[in-house]
Design a protein around this motif. Sequence first.
Motif, PDB file in Angstrom:
ATOM      1  N   ALA A  56     -11.974   0.897   9.005  1.00 39.84           N
ATOM      2  CA  ALA A  56     -11.084   1.210   7.882  1.00 39.84           C
ATOM      3  C   ALA A  56     -11.435   0.347   6.674  1.00 39.84           C
ATOM      4  N   THR A  57     -11.827  -0.898   6.908  1.00 36.81           N
ATOM      5  CA  THR A  57     -12.221  -1.793   5.820  1.00 36.81           C
ATOM      6  C   THR A  57     -13.507  -1.314   5.168  1.00 36.81           C
ATOM      7  N   ARG A  58     -14.457  -0.880   5.973  1.00 32.58           N
ATOM      8  CA  ARG A  58     -15.708  -0.336   5.414  1.00 32.58           C
ATOM      9  C   ARG A  58     -15.421   0.923   4.585  1.00 32.58           C
ATOM     10  N   ALA A  59     -14.483   1.745   5.047  1.00 33.70           N
ATOM     11  CA  ALA A  59     -14.102   2.941   4.289  1.00 33.70           C
ATOM     12  C   ALA A  59     -13.447   2.543   2.964  1.00 33.70           C
ATOM     13  N   LEU A  60     -12.608   1.508   2.984  1.00 27.61           N
ATOM     14  CA  LEU A  60     -11.989   1.017   1.757  1.00 27.61           C
ATOM     15  C   LEU A  60     -13.069   0.560   0.779  1.00 27.61           C
ATOM     16  N   ALA A  61     -14.064  -0.176   1.260  1.00 26.30           N
ATOM     17  CA  ALA A  61     -15.161  -0.639   0.396  1.00 26.30           C
ATOM     18  C   ALA A  61     -15.905   0.550  -0.214  1.00 26.30           C
ATOM     19  N   ARG A  62     -16.213   1.554   0.598  1.00 23.08           N
ATOM     20  CA  ARG A  62     -16.902   2.745   0.081  1.00 23.08           C
ATOM     21  C   ARG A  62     -16.079   3.428  -1.004  1.00 23.08           C
ATOM     22  N   ASN A  63     -14.769   3.543  -0.775  1.00 18.23           N
ATOM     23  CA  ASN A  63     -13.903   4.197  -1.752  1.00 18.23           C
ATOM     24  C   ASN A  63     -13.804   3.387  -3.044  1.00 18.23           C
ATOM     25  N   LEU A  64     -13.764   2.067  -2.934  1.00 17.54           N
ATOM     26  CA  LEU A  64     -13.757   1.222  -4.141  1.00 17.54           C
ATOM     27  C   LEU A  64     -15.078   1.368  -4.893  1.00 17.54           C
ATOM     28  N   ARG A  91       0.831  -1.208   0.000  1.00 14.36           N
ATOM     29  CA  ARG A  91       0.000   0.000   0.000  1.00 14.36           C
ATOM     30  C   ARG A  91       0.863   1.254   0.000  1.00 14.36           C
ATOM     31  N   THR A  92       0.457   2.182  -0.867  1.00 14.34           N
ATOM     32  CA  THR A  92       1.105   3.492  -0.911  1.00 14.34           C
ATOM     33  C   THR A  92       0.002   4.524  -0.753  1.00 14.34           C
ATOM     34  N   LYS A  93      -0.511   5.011  -1.846  1.00 18.29           N
ATOM     35  CA  LYS A  93      -1.659   5.918  -1.829  1.00 18.29           C
ATOM     36  C   LYS A  93      -2.861   5.161  -2.376  1.00 18.29           C
ATOM     37  N   PHE A  94      -4.057   5.520  -1.910  1.00 17.39           N
ATOM     38  CA  PHE A  94      -5.256   4.801  -2.332  1.00 17.39           C
ATOM     39  C   PHE A  94      -5.382   4.759  -3.853  1.00 17.39           C
ATOM     40  N   ASP A 142      -3.033   2.202  -5.300  1.00 18.67           N
ATOM     41  CA  ASP A 142      -3.477   0.857  -4.920  1.00 18.67           C
ATOM     42  C   ASP A 142      -4.698   0.442  -5.744  1.00 18.67           C
ATOM     43  N   ALA A 143      -5.657   1.357  -5.876  1.00 12.34           N
ATOM     44  CA  ALA A 143      -6.885   1.073  -6.631  1.00 12.34           C
ATOM     45  C   ALA A 143      -6.579   0.881  -8.112  1.00 12.34           C
TER      46      ALA A 143
END
Length: 165
Positions: free
Chosen positions: A99-107, A59-62, A65-66
């Motif tokens: 943090a995982t829920r935030a990752l899902a929202r961002n994806l 991981r670096t920046k979202f 990574d995305a």
Amino acid sequence: MSTPHPPPQGLTTEDQQQFRDAAAPAGRLIGIDGGTKTLGLALSDVRRTIASPLETIRRTKFTADATRLFSLVAEHGVTGLVLGLPRNLDGTEGPRAQATRALARNLNKLSPLPVLLWDERLTTAEAERMLIGADQTRKRRAEVIDKLAATIILQSALDRINRPV
């Protein structure tokens, strides 16, 4: 003058049936073990019966990574994501789950792919035991633990999703 339309947003759910309904009926799934330093990835076969380790993204920046994740999605014809949700042993959710829920929202903001949040309690411990049992060195375990944990997450989701109702 028309306004640009935002990209279609994906769905995040913990409901297996809702995920099955949202995902295309055929196509691979990617399992994700989202840690603070890495994203461990696993890939299913097209029939969604077997999960295999795929890759570990440092991981670096979202955005970076995305970009890597979605290039793998395109390369492998992925139709859904299974993201490990790290609940506490008593079922409560702490900072890592949030943090995982935030990752899902961002994806979801970047892709219409559905995301299934999957309870991943003890998957990293299980992966560690498997690697120790296979007599892997500490260095080798560190290299593969995240994608093996993602494989365990994805395989348990596949087993449940494919179980007759």
